[in-house]
Design a protein around this motif. Structure first.
Motif, PDB file in Angstrom:
ATOM      1  N   THR A  21       0.856  -1.269  -0.001  1.00 27.38           N
ATOM      2  CA  THR A  21      -0.105  -0.062   0.023  1.00 27.38           C
ATOM      3  C   THR A  21       0.881   1.231   0.036  1.00 27.38           C
ATOM      4  O   THR A  21       0.257   2.143  -0.656  1.00 27.38           O
ATOM      5  N   THR A  22       1.968   1.059   0.692  1.00 27.60           N
ATOM      6  CA  THR A  22       2.678   2.449   0.816  1.00 27.60           C
ATOM      7  C   THR A  22       3.428   2.845  -0.459  1.00 27.60           C
ATOM      8  O   THR A  22       3.689   3.871  -0.853  1.00 27.60           O
ATOM      9  N   VAL A  23       4.127   1.734  -1.006  1.00 27.03           N
ATOM     10  CA  VAL A  23       4.630   1.796  -2.460  1.00 27.03           C
ATOM     11  C   VAL A  23       3.674   2.371  -3.528  1.00 27.03           C
ATOM     12  O   VAL A  23       4.014   3.384  -4.340  1.00 27.03           O
ATOM     13  N   ARG A  24       2.410   1.809  -3.221  1.00 27.71           N
ATOM     14  CA  ARG A  24       1.580   2.128  -4.318  1.00 27.71           C
ATOM     15  C   ARG A  24       0.971   3.517  -4.079  1.00 27.71           C
ATOM     16  O   ARG A  24       0.928   4.414  -4.873  1.00 27.71           O
ATOM     17  N   GLY A  25       1.111   4.005  -2.991  1.00 29.25           N
ATOM     18  CA  GLY A  25       0.586   5.484  -2.470  1.00 29.25           C
ATOM     19  C   GLY A  25       1.715   6.408  -3.055  1.00 29.25           C
ATOM     20  O   GLY A  25       1.400   7.425  -3.483  1.00 29.25           O
ATOM     21  N   PHE A  26       2.947   5.926  -2.771  1.00 28.65           N
ATOM     22  CA  PHE A  26       4.226   7.030  -3.326  1.00 28.65           C
ATOM     23  C   PHE A  26       4.109   7.070  -4.723  1.00 28.65           C
ATOM     24  O   PHE A  26       4.512   8.077  -5.203  1.00 28.65           O
ATOM     25  N   LEU A  27       3.617   6.077  -5.530  1.00 29.79           N
ATOM     26  CA  LEU A  27       3.635   5.683  -6.825  1.00 29.79           C
ATOM     27  C   LEU A  27       2.662   6.815  -7.487  1.00 29.79           C
ATOM     28  O   LEU A  27       2.921   7.871  -8.411  1.00 29.79           O
ATOM     29  N   LEU A  28       1.258   6.702  -6.777  1.00 31.88           N
ATOM     30  CA  LEU A  28       0.153   7.661  -7.001  1.00 31.88           C
ATOM     31  C   LEU A  28       0.691   9.069  -6.596  1.00 31.88           C
ATOM     32  O   LEU A  28       0.297  10.058  -7.398  1.00 31.88           O
ATOM     33  N   GLN A  29       1.339   9.381  -5.506  1.00 34.49           N
ATOM     34  CA  GLN A  29       1.794  10.766  -5.241  1.00 34.49           C
ATOM     35  C   GLN A  29       2.533  11.247  -6.208  1.00 34.49           C
ATOM     36  O   GLN A  29       2.344  12.532  -6.719  1.00 34.49           O
ATOM     37  N   VAL A  30       3.730  10.760  -6.688  1.00 32.40           N
ATOM     38  CA  VAL A  30       4.383  10.996  -7.975  1.00 32.40           C
ATOM     39  C   VAL A  30       3.762  11.221  -9.268  1.00 32.40           C
ATOM     40  O   VAL A  30       3.860  12.254  -9.740  1.00 32.40           O
ATOM     41  N   GLU A  51       1.082  12.115   8.444  1.00 30.06           N
ATOM     42  CA  GLU A  51       2.218  11.575   9.298  1.00 30.06           C
ATOM     43  C   GLU A  51       2.574  10.190   9.311  1.00 30.06           C
ATOM     44  O   GLU A  51       3.599   9.868   9.203  1.00 30.06           O
ATOM     45  N   ALA A  52       1.479   9.375   9.655  1.00 31.22           N
ATOM     46  CA  ALA A  52       1.493   7.855   9.108  1.00 31.22           C
ATOM     47  C   ALA A  52       2.171   7.554   8.129  1.00 31.22           C
ATOM     48  O   ALA A  52       2.795   6.646   7.826  1.00 31.22           O
ATOM     49  N   TYR A  53       1.565   8.008   6.928  1.00 29.18           N
ATOM     50  CA  TYR A  53       2.056   7.807   5.669  1.00 29.18           C
ATOM     51  C   TYR A  53       3.566   8.238   5.259  1.00 29.18           C
ATOM     52  O   TYR A  53       4.305   7.379   4.791  1.00 29.18           O
ATOM     53  N   ARG A  59      10.194   3.963   6.288  1.00 28.30           N
ATOM     54  CA  ARG A  59      10.635   3.027   7.090  1.00 28.30           C
ATOM     55  C   ARG A  59      11.154   1.880   5.947  1.00 28.30           C
ATOM     56  O   ARG A  59      11.789   0.925   5.976  1.00 28.30           O
ATOM     57  N   LEU A  60      10.693   2.221   4.738  1.00 29.43           N
ATOM     58  CA  LEU A  60      10.975   1.186   3.568  1.00 29.43           C
ATOM     59  C   LEU A  60      12.158   1.437   3.243  1.00 29.43           C
ATOM     60  O   LEU A  60      13.046   2.486   2.754  1.00 29.43           O
TER      61      LEU A  60
END
Length: 282
Positions: A21-30, A51-53, A59-60
């Protein structure tokens, strides 16, 4: 993503922001033009704080993204083989760039900051050397280095990603005798914008000033020997190996390069309005 995290020894708890989920969110953010972290939950259709995101993303491990890039490149290898070949050759684009980073002592010491900024008033900046596939736009390789690193310092590391017959396209920062010699030795081709200090004369049979002999280093004369005229502003010439050893290459490798190279020079004009450059020599 999960498999790579396990291989890298990364540990996490199965909660809202797992690695996938975090990687997918990072990709969508970019992809949404580097939108704010507070917008990412809306893009994912989930409920968590910015903040949690940010903590989950931090952490990755960095190697996860490096390994993911390699996995994507391997998955699309068939597309690289078939897309946008020019006369049967694959085309690759090399260029330098930069990125800013958080202002921490470790990053400041490792990468430095622009000289026009007073110490303690700017962010550390990394120099990036990139390699793109011209047919798909795929970013195949990124090499990070301190800010004051010339593009040529690590250009040879990009050669390992190329195959014999490939064509590397780059600007004048990559145009040097040693670099072209290394490319040709590996069975590669290059289309480079000529360095601004190199004199060019398209007159048939013109004189030249070789780097050796009684007529060496005569001002106003090209250092290349004219061989053949191929057309208007298009010719074949012989370049001679400079005596000076480049800072980025070891003496043994440089000594193994040929004493001269036969290359093609051509010049064309850019007629498109709004372009700063009006004339280009390759």
């Amino acid at each position: 993503i999960t498999r790579l995290c396990i291989e890298l020894g990364h540990q996490w708890r199965e909660r809202e922001l797992d690695p996938v989920t975090t990687v997918r969110g990072f990709l969508l953010q970019v992809l949404h033009h580097n939108t704010a972290c507070s917008h990412v939950p809306h893009l994912l259709g989930k409920s968590f704080s910015s903040e949690a995101y940010g903590q989950a993303r931090a952490r990755l491990p960095l190697e996860l993204f490096q390994r993911l890039l390699g996995e994507v490149c391997r998955r699309v290898q068939d597309s690289l083989e078939a897309s946008a070949r020019w006369r049967g050759h694959r085309l690759w684009l090399a260029d330098g760039s930069s990125c800013s980073m958080p202002d921490t002592p470790e990053l400041q010491n490792a990468f430095g900051q622009p000289g026009q900024q007073a110490p303690g008033c700017g962010f550390p900046v990394a120099h990036l050397l990139t390699l793109f596939h011209a047919g798909t736009g795929l970013l195949l390789r990124t090499i990070a280095a301190p800010l004051r690193t010339h593009d040529m310092a690590r250009a040879s590391q990009l050669h390992t990603e190329l195959s014999p017959g490939d064509v590397l396209i780059a600007d004048r920062g990559f145009c040097s005798y040693a670099h072209i010699g290394l490319l040709l030795r590996g069975g590669l081709h290059a289309v480079l914008r000529l360095h601004q200090k190199q004199l060019v004369d398209f007159r048939i049979g013109r004189m030249h000033s070789p780097p050796f002999g009684p007529y060496k280093n005569i001002k106003g004369l090209p250092k290349t020997r004219w061989i053949k005229w191929l057309g208007t502003l298009d010719q074949q010439v012989e370049y001679f190996k400079p005596k000076e050893l480049p800072d980025w290459l070891d003496a043994e490798t440089y000594a193994a390069l040929p004493a001269s190279l036969v290359l093609r020079e051509l010049r064309y004009r850019i007629e498109q309005p709004g372009c700063r450059t009006r004339e280009v020599i390759l």
